[in-house]
Design an enzyme around this catalytic site. Structure first.
Site, PDB file in Angstrom:
ATOM      1  N   GLU A 101     -54.533  37.097  84.978  1.00 18.77           N
ATOM      2  CA  GLU A 101     -54.326  38.246  84.089  1.00 18.77           C
ATOM      3  C   GLU A 101     -55.308  39.349  84.454  1.00 18.77           C
ATOM      4  OE1 GLU A 101     -54.338  36.915  80.014  1.00 18.77           O
ATOM      5  OE2 GLU A 101     -52.638  35.598  80.363  1.00 18.77           O
ATOM      6  N   ASP A 128     -45.959  36.037  77.641  1.00 18.05           N
ATOM      7  CA  ASP A 128     -47.079  36.838  77.106  1.00 18.05           C
ATOM      8  C   ASP A 128     -48.341  36.566  77.926  1.00 18.05           C
ATOM      9  OD1 ASP A 128     -48.413  38.516  75.189  1.00 18.05           O
ATOM     10  OD2 ASP A 128     -49.261  36.701  74.285  1.00 18.05           O
ATOM     11  N   ARG A 146     -50.453  29.686  77.400  1.00 17.31           N
ATOM     12  CA  ARG A 146     -51.369  29.944  78.504  1.00 17.31           C
ATOM     13  C   ARG A 146     -50.601  30.001  79.817  1.00 17.31           C
ATOM     14  NH1 ARG A 146     -54.299  31.802  75.668  1.00 17.31           N
ATOM     15  NH2 ARG A 146     -56.520  31.489  75.316  1.00 17.31           N
ATOM     16  N   ILE A 168     -49.625  26.629  66.116  1.00 15.25           N
ATOM     17  CA  ILE A 168     -48.622  27.667  66.409  1.00 15.25           C
ATOM     18  C   ILE A 168     -47.231  27.049  66.536  1.00 15.25           C
ATOM     19  CG2 ILE A 168     -47.929  29.431  68.084  1.00 15.25           C
ATOM     20  CD1 ILE A 168     -51.013  29.765  68.651  1.00 15.25           C
ATOM     21  N   HIS A 202     -50.487  39.674  77.066  1.00 11.61           N
ATOM     22  CA  HIS A 202     -51.301  38.752  76.258  1.00 11.61           C
ATOM     23  C   HIS A 202     -51.561  39.344  74.859  1.00 11.61           C
ATOM     24  CE1 HIS A 202     -54.429  35.312  76.678  1.00 11.61           C
ATOM     25  NE2 HIS A 202     -54.050  35.429  75.422  1.00 11.61           N
ATOM     26  N   CYS A 240     -46.001  31.788  75.278  1.00 12.99           N
ATOM     27  CA  CYS A 240     -47.004  32.621  74.582  1.00 12.99           C
ATOM     28  C   CYS A 240     -48.269  31.783  74.395  1.00 12.99           C
ATOM     29  CB  CYS A 240     -46.479  33.077  73.231  1.00 12.99           C
ATOM     30  SG  CYS A 240     -45.174  34.295  73.363  1.00 12.99           S
TER      31      CYS A 240
HETATM   32  N1  LIG Z   1     -50.828  34.444  73.410  1.00  9.34           N
HETATM   33  C1  LIG Z   1     -51.877  34.484  72.650  1.00  9.34           C
HETATM   34  O1  LIG Z   1     -52.458  35.524  72.435  1.00  9.34           O
HETATM   35  C2  LIG Z   1     -52.351  33.224  72.000  1.00  9.34           C
HETATM   36  C3  LIG Z   1     -52.927  33.272  70.734  1.00  9.34           C
HETATM   37  C4  LIG Z   1     -53.378  32.106  70.134  1.00  9.34           C
HETATM   38  C5  LIG Z   1     -53.272  30.904  70.827  1.00  9.34           C
HETATM   39  N2  LIG Z   1     -52.760  30.899  72.071  1.00  9.34           N
HETATM   40  C6  LIG Z   1     -52.609  29.651  72.813  1.00  9.34           C
HETATM   41  O2  LIG Z   1     -51.554  28.902  72.209  1.00  9.34           O
HETATM   42  C7  LIG Z   1     -51.740  27.517  72.457  1.00  9.34           C
HETATM   43  C8  LIG Z   1     -51.552  26.725  71.182  1.00  9.34           C
HETATM   44  O3  LIG Z   1     -52.511  27.094  70.227  1.00  9.34           O
HETATM   45  P1  LIG Z   1     -52.616  26.298  68.835  1.00  9.34           P
HETATM   46  O4  LIG Z   1     -53.564  27.059  67.988  1.00  9.34           O
HETATM   47  O5  LIG Z   1     -51.289  25.955  68.311  1.00  9.34           O
HETATM   48  O6  LIG Z   1     -53.335  24.973  69.358  1.00  9.34           O
HETATM   49  P2  LIG Z   1     -53.327  23.549  68.669  1.00  9.34           P
HETATM   50  O7  LIG Z   1     -54.484  22.815  69.222  1.00  9.34           O
HETATM   51  O8  LIG Z   1     -53.198  23.654  67.202  1.00  9.34           O
HETATM   52  O9  LIG Z   1     -51.994  22.869  69.229  1.00  9.34           O
HETATM   53  C9  LIG Z   1     -51.845  22.443  70.549  1.00  9.34           C
HETATM   54  C10 LIG Z   1     -50.891  21.252  70.524  1.00  9.34           C
HETATM   55  O10 LIG Z   1     -50.600  20.886  71.868  1.00  9.34           O
HETATM   56  C11 LIG Z   1     -50.480  19.486  71.892  1.00  9.34           C
HETATM   57  N3  LIG Z   1     -50.609  19.006  73.258  1.00  9.34           N
HETATM   58  C12 LIG Z   1     -51.753  18.802  73.955  1.00  9.34           C
HETATM   59  N4  LIG Z   1     -51.454  18.309  75.171  1.00  9.34           N
HETATM   60  C13 LIG Z   1     -50.097  18.211  75.230  1.00  9.34           C
HETATM   61  C14 LIG Z   1     -49.200  17.777  76.226  1.00  9.34           C
HETATM   62  N5  LIG Z   1     -49.632  17.318  77.417  1.00  9.34           N
HETATM   63  N6  LIG Z   1     -47.885  17.833  75.971  1.00  9.34           N
HETATM   64  C15 LIG Z   1     -47.428  18.282  74.780  1.00  9.34           C
HETATM   65  N7  LIG Z   1     -48.245  18.681  73.773  1.00  9.34           N
HETATM   66  C16 LIG Z   1     -49.569  18.657  74.008  1.00  9.34           C
HETATM   67  C17 LIG Z   1     -51.583  19.008  70.972  1.00  9.34           C
HETATM   68  O11 LIG Z   1     -51.345  17.695  70.516  1.00  9.34           O
HETATM   69  C18 LIG Z   1     -51.503  20.019  69.839  1.00  9.34           C
HETATM   70  O12 LIG Z   1     -50.668  19.545  68.807  1.00  9.34           O
HETATM   71  C19 LIG Z   1     -53.111  27.422  73.101  1.00  9.34           C
HETATM   72  O13 LIG Z   1     -52.951  27.380  74.501  1.00  9.34           O
HETATM   73  C20 LIG Z   1     -53.779  28.722  72.727  1.00  9.34           C
HETATM   74  O14 LIG Z   1     -54.793  29.080  73.620  1.00  9.34           O
HETATM   75  C21 LIG Z   1     -52.286  32.024  72.670  1.00  9.34           C
HETATM   76  O1  LIG Z   2     -56.342  31.770  72.658  1.00 11.29           O
HETATM   77  C1  LIG Z   2     -56.221  32.782  71.956  1.00 11.29           C
HETATM   78  O2  LIG Z   2     -56.732  32.877  70.828  1.00 11.29           O
HETATM   79  C2  LIG Z   2     -55.368  33.885  72.457  1.00 11.29           C
HETATM   80  O3  LIG Z   2     -55.033  33.712  73.776  1.00 11.29           O
HETATM   81  C3  LIG Z   2     -55.890  35.251  72.160  1.00 11.29           C
HETATM   82  O4  LIG Z   2     -56.677  35.760  73.177  1.00 11.29           O
HETATM   83  P1  LIG Z   2     -57.373  37.201  72.980  1.00 11.29           P
HETATM   84  O5  LIG Z   2     -58.424  37.006  71.947  1.00 11.29           O
HETATM   85  O6  LIG Z   2     -57.930  37.578  74.297  1.00 11.29           O
HETATM   86  O7  LIG Z   2     -56.303  38.111  72.506  1.00 11.29           O
END
Ligand SMILES: NC(=O)c1ccc[n+]([C@@H]2O[C@H](COP(=O)([O-])OP(=O)(O)OC[C@H]3O[C@@H](n4cnc5c(N)ncnc54)[C@H](O)[C@@H]3O)[C@@H](O)[C@H]2O)c1
Ligand SMILES: O=C(O)[C@H](O)COP(=O)(O)O
Length: 524
Positions: A258, A253, A229, A149, A276, A227
């Site tokens: 939650e 978000d 955690r 992301i 979220h 957006c």
């Molecule tokens: N809001 C939502 O609905 C939603 C949706 C999808 C994902 N997410 C969340 O978004 C976050 C990122 O998802 P992603 O798919 O990009 O994950 P990802 O694993 O591709 O990327 C996470 C990155 O964080 C880095 N990281 C780990 N520890 C770290 C630290 N201490 N300091 C700095 N960087 C660090 C990792 O090296 C990695 O590059 C996750 O927490 C995921 O749960 C939220």
């Molecule tokens: O980690 C994720 O993929 C997001 O936080 C999405 O969560 P949700 O499936 O509950 O929307």
């Protein structure tokens, strides 16, 4: 009939492969609605709402796999799942774009005060001077966590003419250069950024990463976005930096709890929030549900899964190459465990010939699972075999040798017990199958399957006849028999494959025959 519980809202289109399968019953209900039948489910599909706790895993003893239709698995006790032998998979990239877009929508909304202006106009006001914002163009964006992301957010930021600074301790230089971002330390990012967005998982290291100390290092007037955690930006610290005016605005978000209830953050005019919603698009939900449904289906069909959190991942190609050895190793583990009916301290595995070039992690886990199966009451499989071995003080090691020693491929297993050491060697021969070619120091050739009877005796005329007669008298049919000896007149072995298992009484009769030293039933 396989039963799958889908306990959070998921796209029907994405679940189609499961819904269409006549051997599968999909139940779309919350865990609390099926409390009386939890022990009947083979698979559980969740998003972030269902908490997969150790207690829930205990209440679902038939569970084999948990599928998370999304990225974050912080709602799943992965360690407990591993202990219980339950595979955990996720859908790591199905919602990346949606979440990156949501982050951008939040960023634009934050600096242009769109939610506040929207509420104002809906309240029949027309106050243009109250909603003067700032441009994104030319601003410094700090991205903490540069994974899927984070890197999509960076692409969009550059299209908006922003300067992008990235902090990610696990980002390789090569990847950063390829994407063309400024990689910096956390302190540098905090000092330079006009807007900071976090995209890390929630871990021990990232919990409270933007807390009192680090927020104090940010520019006055900084904007913050989460957006990822709840908890990566410490909510209490955030309240104090909003109160003292250091932080110009926040977009959230996600929350530590939650829903957040009546949280003090919600009363700030310059805090904008969504419930979220990062992954809440039609596309993302179809993607994640499809990914998880396909993976679960593959898993239930005994095929490898590619997005497991607690298993080594395997591509289809690799799986096809290791499949035969995976089965051979399992059988060798089962045989060795029964032969070594005593405490064991170490298992050493040597892969020789063509198998030495393959991905052996899975083969080793399969062997360990086979070995532990007769010894532990709980489920043991590739997920938890290494962990259970460690818990039981059984060390294991792998060695590799290019030389197959007369065989195209072979797996040699040495088990170090409290009183004795046991060695066996197996090979897989295409169109012929699995063969054990060395057993306990004897050259032999038998298939490790079915009801086996191992007899160690002195090499004397008439031994085979005596055993054959006793089995015949008791209506036990011998399907195959292999013999081996170290030297004429010395120690010798027979490995018989029987049409039915032997009972204890018959084993005792065989043990009483003069010149028979060892009788072992081996059930594979
Ligand atoms: N809001 C939502 O609905 C939603 C949706 C999808 C994902 N997410 C969340 O978004 C976050 C990122 O998802 P992603 O798919 O990009 O994950 P990802 O694993 O591709 O990327 C996470 C990155 O964080 C880095 N990281 C780990 N520890 C770290 C630290 N201490 N300091 C700095 N960087 C660090 C990792 O090296 C990695 O590059 C996750 O927490 C995921 O749960 C939220
Ligand atoms: O980690 C994720 O993929 C997001 O936080 C999405 O969560 P949700 O499936 O509950 O929307």
């Amino acid at each position: 009939m396989v039963r799958i519980l889908v306990s959070d809202a998921m796209s029907e289109e994405g679940l189609a492969p499961l819904l269409a399968d006549p051997t599968i019953e999909v139940v779309q209900k919350k865990v609390t609605e099926v409390e009386n039948e939890l022990d009947t489910f083979d698979a559980l599909l969740v998003r972030s709402a269902t908490k997969v706790t150790e207690q829930l895993l205990q209440n679902m003893p038939n569970l084999k796999i948990v599928g998370r239709a999304g990225v974050g698995v912080d709602n799943i006790d992965v360690d407990a799942a591993t202990r219980y032998g339950v595979v955990v998979i996720n859908a790591p990239n199905g919602n990346t774009i949606s979440t990156a877009e949501h982050t951008f929508a939040m960023m634009a909304s934050l600096v242009r005060r769109i939610p506040q202006a929207h509420i104002s106009v809906k309240s029949r006001e027309w106050n243009r001077s109250a909603f003067v914002g700032v441009e994104l163009f030319g601003k410094h964006l700090g991205i903490i966590g540069f994974g899927r992301i984070g890197s999509e957010v960076a692409k969009r930021a550059r299209a908006f003419g922003m300067h992008v600074h990235v902090y990610d301790p696990f980002l390789t230089k090569a990847r950063a250069e390829k994407i063309g971002v400024d990689v910096c330390t956390l302190d540098e990012l905090l000092a330079q950024a006009d807007i900071i967005t976090v995209h890390t998982p929630l871990t021990k290291e990232t919990k409270g990463l933007l807390g009192q100390k680090n927020l104090a290092k940010t520019k006055k007037g900084v904007y913050l976005i989460n957006c990822a955690r709840g908890g990566i930006i410490d909510e209490q610290a955030l309240v104090s930096f909003l109160e003292n005016g250091h932080v110009a605005g926040v977009a959230l978000d996600v929350f530590e709890q939650e829903p957040p209830g009546d949280h003090p953050l919600l009363s700030f005019d310059n805090v904008i929030v969504t419930p979220h919603l990062g992954a809440s698009t039609i596309e993302a939900q179809v993607n994640v549900a499809t990914q998880v449904a396909e993976e679960v289906l593959k898993f239930l069909q005994g095929k490898p899964v590619t997005s497991s959190i607690n298993l080594p991942t395997l591509s289809k190609d690799v799986y096809e190459k290791i499949q035969a050895f995976y089965t051979l190793a399992r059988k060798m583990g089962i045989v060795a465990s029964q032969y070594m009916s005593e405490p064991v301290q170490e298992i050493a595995i040597t892969y020789s010939g063509s198998v030495a070039d393959l991905e052996t992690t899975f083969i080793t886990r399969s062997l360990l699972a086979g070995f532990l199966k007769p010894r532990v009451a709980s489920t043991v499989n590739e997920v938890n075999a290494a962990m259970i071995a460690k818990e039981r003080g059984i060390a294991f090691s792998e060695k590799f040798s290019a030389n197959g020693n007369d065989y195209n491929n072979s797996i040699t297993l040495t088990v170090y017990g409290e009183n004795k050491t046991f060695t066996m060697k197996g090979t897989h021969i295409a169109h012929y199958g699995d063969r054990i070619v060395h057993f306990n120091g004897f050259a032999i050739d038998f298939a490790p399957e079915g009801h086996l009877l191992y007899i160690q005796h002195h090499d004397k005329p008439g031994m085979i006849g005596k055993v054959g007669n006793i089995l015949g008298d008791h209506q036990v049919n011998i399907a195959t028999m292999q013999v081996g000896r170290q030297e004429a007149g010395g120690k010798a072995i027979m490995m018989l494959s029987l049409d039915k298992p032997l009972d204890d009484a018959l084993v005792e009769i065989l043990e009483k025959i003069d010149d028979i030293d060892v009788v072992k039933r081996l059930e594979v």
